[in-house]
Design an enzyme around this catalytic site. Structure first.
Site, PDB file in Angstrom:
ATOM      1  CG  ASP A  18      -9.970   8.895   6.501  1.00 47.84           C
ATOM      2  OD1 ASP A  18     -10.396   9.780   7.255  1.00 47.84           O
ATOM      3  OD2 ASP A  18      -9.333   9.141   5.469  1.00 47.84           O
ATOM      4  N   GLY A  19      -9.709   4.640   8.220  1.00 48.42           N
ATOM      5  CA  GLY A  19     -10.233   3.333   8.586  1.00 48.42           C
ATOM      6  C   GLY A  19     -10.139   3.074  10.076  1.00 48.42           C
TER       7      GLY A  19
ATOM      8  CG  ASN B 288      -5.951   9.286   2.909  1.00 48.99           C
ATOM      9  OD1 ASN B 288      -7.115   8.913   3.026  1.00 48.99           O
ATOM     10  ND2 ASN B 288      -4.926   8.466   3.074  1.00 48.99           N
TER      11      ASN B 288
ATOM     12  CG  HIS C  30     -21.577 -14.712  34.150  1.00 46.94           C
ATOM     13  ND1 HIS C  30     -20.613 -14.106  34.934  1.00 46.94           N
ATOM     14  CD2 HIS C  30     -22.778 -14.357  34.682  1.00 46.94           C
ATOM     15  CE1 HIS C  30     -21.200 -13.396  35.891  1.00 46.94           C
ATOM     16  NE2 HIS C  30     -22.513 -13.545  35.769  1.00 46.94           N
TER      17      HIS C  30
ATOM     18  CG  HIS D 284      -1.807  -1.188   1.310  1.00 54.00           C
ATOM     19  ND1 HIS D 284      -3.090  -1.191   0.811  1.00 54.00           N
ATOM     20  CD2 HIS D 284      -1.599  -2.432   1.819  1.00 54.00           C
ATOM     21  CE1 HIS D 284      -3.645  -2.377   1.022  1.00 54.00           C
ATOM     22  NE2 HIS D 284      -2.757  -3.142   1.630  1.00 54.00           N
TER      23      HIS D 284
ATOM     24  CD  GLU E 256     -18.112  -5.411  26.378  1.00 53.27           C
ATOM     25  OE1 GLU E 256     -18.981  -5.686  27.222  1.00 53.27           O
ATOM     26  OE2 GLU E 256     -18.281  -4.556  25.464  1.00 53.27           O
TER      27      GLU E 256
ATOM     28  CG  HIS F 131      -3.047  -0.058   5.281  1.00 59.30           C
ATOM     29  ND1 HIS F 131      -3.789   0.335   6.377  1.00 59.30           N
ATOM     30  CD2 HIS F 131      -2.968   1.035   4.486  1.00 59.30           C
ATOM     31  CE1 HIS F 131      -4.146   1.599   6.237  1.00 59.30           C
ATOM     32  NE2 HIS F 131      -3.654   2.052   5.097  1.00 59.30           N
TER      33      HIS F 131
END
Length: 754
Positions: free
Chosen positions: A219-220, A249, A484, A89, A433, A129
């Protein structure tokens, strides 16, 4: 340089709270000063002048020209490696090349000759990436771990430059990243560790822990929900030494971010109580980037997001020697040792060397044996053992996702970690979580030899599985405490009853799953987990009371599996029952009753941790008993009492009985397996129409109920169904029974039913 700044006051619409005042400088920094978002101690307009008008190493045209040469070297080293690999990338490498260069060149404190130097600044590439950006920086700044030959091997098998950064492979990589959002959460955990240890060990004029945590996120990363969880907590905790450079970007894999991500990120982070700065031209404006980072470092009461607007794909460094940084720190540490000998001894043992005192193991063992006669939930055994050893392990930090009263993981020896109590060791994660798991990994990977744990209900591990997997991939010893654990929790019903979870986590590489039966085995699980730094451990604990087992063995449990019950008299063994956790006590009782009533001799094996289990004879007649999916048990047993469907709502004992998790059913099942039963076996757990399978040999008719018959032949068979219910479930049940009767794997029969 007073003429550099031309202030303009702009108004930005806020959908929730009216307008926000901001100060924008001509070199591209945005600093919010509106009272709506102003945290105590935030910078006024006048203070902003004083801060940003410091001298930059890139002021002169010559310095900027040299910087551009360095930036282009980074960019095109990345491009060459990606082209050579025919994979990768390049976009973030090109767009964030300038920001990454300025960070490494003028701000990041590190020593390439000692990547593990404890007081280095931490850099996390959350946008994993873009790994070639990090590898090029490590190579150009002199890290032995990434040479030019390693760059040429980018994304090749067994190289030190894998497709996404892996901290277990490449020195200089702080955390493993790739799944978006994980890295920024790890950075929050690292920042928590730094502030905590600085509060414990630093004294005026002597600061062995004094470093920043930097992160590049895209952004991701900010789309992923876990980043919202972690950044919200970071703002709440006022982690002022956490600085995130956001690669703005406007591009994602599908296309422009306007397809799915149009929120105002700056306002969002202001709402989290972060300082937000904006570099409007991040492609090559090195002065703006430099000043933004400098301003972020001056703001100590809240974390900073630097929004670096770049163009994706836009298109040998010099700095103070890392050795000099560490030499100056070594000199300070020598003075620290003389002035504060006690603190230095603790710092050296716990932070530098990561030693675990023998008193930790003593405390675990003693508490485990103290409570071995107690019949109670294993989560309660966990509470007493955790609180027994926690005072002896000051490097341990952890908490729960708003479930502390249920998971019982509060360390009573310490207060809560907060912005007003940095020495506290209990972290209130809130209902977060996924971020909790990744933050805990960040604490473990911080480089300070910290140990971390986190806890929630076992079924909610679904929310944090990616973080647990990254712990295994990163080879870090995070401890996940899950309570649990089965359908035995009862009334909350199937939404809260884990069934497939045990099997799925056992399938995870480099991960220990422990399901202890009592106090002794819970102590054994903690003993191994605390001593294990290269793989995570998950302790799966019951909500319901479990019976005390007087024959459990601490050292046997630490090995992962052992014979917990033998017949009282010598003689051959009729078979073996294998169980874990809450089912061990009922299996021991079943074995005792079978011997008393029928002289059937059964060994009971407790198998609290499969991955620790070294060897168990796989004889023909081995029955596994576990209140979860039978998936995976075929490795150790031929027959199973298990829950191979979703749970049900009802009193815990009734639910367990409905699935055959009872002493009587274990007896009946085992007696049938060894051929000692002369009666028909009811199948417990059938949802609507319980049926009976009668033992048979050769070619006989088997009646399940009035509406379902089946003709069996040893070489050929046909099924005739008149049943109107779930035919697939009926067929699977029939196939399993055929498998049992012919002592053959069930999958051999799973075809051609018509």
């Amino acid at each position: 340089m007073s003429n550099v700044i031309e202030e303009t006051v702009s108004e930005q619409n806020s959908t929730s709270s009216g307008t926000v005042d901001s100060v924008t400088s001509s070199f591209g920094c945005l600093c919010p000063i509106g009272s709506q978002f102003k945290a105590p101690g935030s910078l006024s307009s006048e203070e902003l002048h004083d801060t940003v008008l410091t001298k930059s190493p890139y002021d002169s045209p010559e310095q900027r020209a040299l910087a551009n040469v360095c930036i282009n070297t980074i960019r095109f080293l990345c491009v060459d490696a990606i082209n050579n690999a025919k994979s990768g990338h390049p976009g973030i490498c090109m767009g964030m090349g300038a920001a990454a260069f300025v960070l490494f060149d003028n701000h990041l404190k590190f020593n390439p000759s000692n990547p593990k130097w404890v007081n280095r600044d931490r850099f996390v590439l959350s946008a994993g990436h873009g790994s070639m950006l990090l590898y090029s920086l490590l190579c150009l700044y002199g890290y032995d771990s990434v040479t030019l030959e390693d760059i040429k091997s980018f994304r090749k098998l067994n190289s030190r430059t894998p497709g996404h950064p892996e901290c277990a492979i490449t020195p200089g990589v702080e955390v493993s990243t790739g799944p978006l959002g994980q890295g920024i959460c790890n950075a929050v955990g690292i920042a928590i560790s730094e502030v905590h240890l600085a509060s414990v060990y630093n004294r005026p004029g002597h600061e062995p822990i004094n470093n920043y945590t930097y992160c590049i996120a895209g952004d991701g990363c900010l789309m992923e929900g876990m980043s919202a969880e972690a950044c919200s907590l970071a703002g709440h905790l006022k982690l002022g030494k956490l600085i995130v450079l956001y690669d703005d970007n406007h591009i994602s894999i599908d296309g422009g971010t306007d397809l799915a991500f149009t929120e105002d990120v700056a306002l969002r982070f202001q709402a989290y109580e972060w300082q937000v700065l904006h570099v409007q031209d991040g492609n090559d404006n090195v002065i703006a980037i430099d000043q933004a980072i400098a301003l972020a470092k001056r703001t100590i009461d809240r974390p900073t997001l630097i929004k670096v607007t770049t163009t994706i794909g836009y298109g040998a460094p010099t700095k103070i020697s890392g050795v000099d940084h560490e030499k100056a720190w070594d000199k300070m540490l020598a003075e620290y040792r003389t002035t504060f000998p006690g603190l230095h001894a603790s710092f050296s043992a716990e932070v530098l060397l990561g030693r675990v005192d023998s008193t930790v193991e003593d405390a675990i063992r003693n508490e485990a044996f103290l409570n071995r006669s107690q019949s109670q939930a294993t989560r309660k055994h966990s509470k007493s053992i955790l609180n027994a050893f926690a005072p002896h392990l000051p490097s341990l930090m952890g908490g729960a996702a708003d479930t502390t009263p249920s998971t019982l993981t509060n360390m009573e020896c310490s207060g809560d970690y907060s912005d007003s109590n940095r020495t506290g060791r209990n972290i209130r994660f809130g209902v977060r979580e996924h971020a909790m798991g990744a933050i805990s990994n960040g604490i473990s990977l911080s480089g300070y030899n910290m140990r971390s744990f986190c806890s929630t209900f076992f079924v909610f591990s679904d929310y944090m599985r990616a973080a647990m997997r990254m712990a295994a991939l990163s080879e870090t010893g995070t401890i996940f405490i899950m309570t649990h654990d089965s359908v035995g929790l009862g009334e909350d019903g199937p939404s809260h009853q884990p069934v497939e979870h045990l099997a799925s986590f056992r399938a995870m590489p480099n991960h220990d799953l422990w399901r202890p039966a009592d106090s002794i085995e819970t102590g054994a699980a903690y003993s191994v987990a605390v001593a294990t730094k290269k793989r995570p451990s998950t302790l799966v604990l019951s909500r319901q009371t479990v019976g005390a087992v007087p024959t459990t063995n601490y050292d046997g449990a630490k090995r992962g599996g052992y014979v917990v019950n033998r017949p009282p008299e010598e003689g051959s063994v009729d078979g073996i029952i294998v169980a874990t956790g809450s089912e061990v006590s009922l299996c021991v009782e079943a074995a005792k009753q079978m011997f008393t009533e029928k002289k059937v001799r059964a060994h009971v094996v407790s198998l609290p941790c499969w991955s620790q289990f070294e060897r168990q004879d796989k004889e023909e007649r081995i029955l596994s008993v576990e209140a979860g999916s039978s998936f995976g048990w075929s490795k150790y047993a031929n027959h199973h009492v298990a829950v191979d469907e979703f749970g049900r709502s009802g009193p815990g004992k009734d639910v367990l009985d409905a699935f055959g998790i009872s002493t009587e059913h274990v007896k009946a099942r085992f007696l049938e397996i060894i051929g000692a039963s002369q009666f028909a076996r009811p199948f417990i757990g059938w949802p609507k129409n319980p049926f009976v399978f009668y033992p048979f040999k050769g070619s006989e008719i088997c009646k399940l109920d009035a509406s379902l018959t089946m003709q069996i032949n040893t070489t050929r068979y046909n099924a005739h169904l008149k049943h109107l219910g779930d035919q697939r479930m009926v067929m699977n049940r029939i196939q399993d029974e055929i498998s049992f009767l012919f002592r053959a794997p069930a999958f051999l029969f799973r075809h051609d039913f018509s």
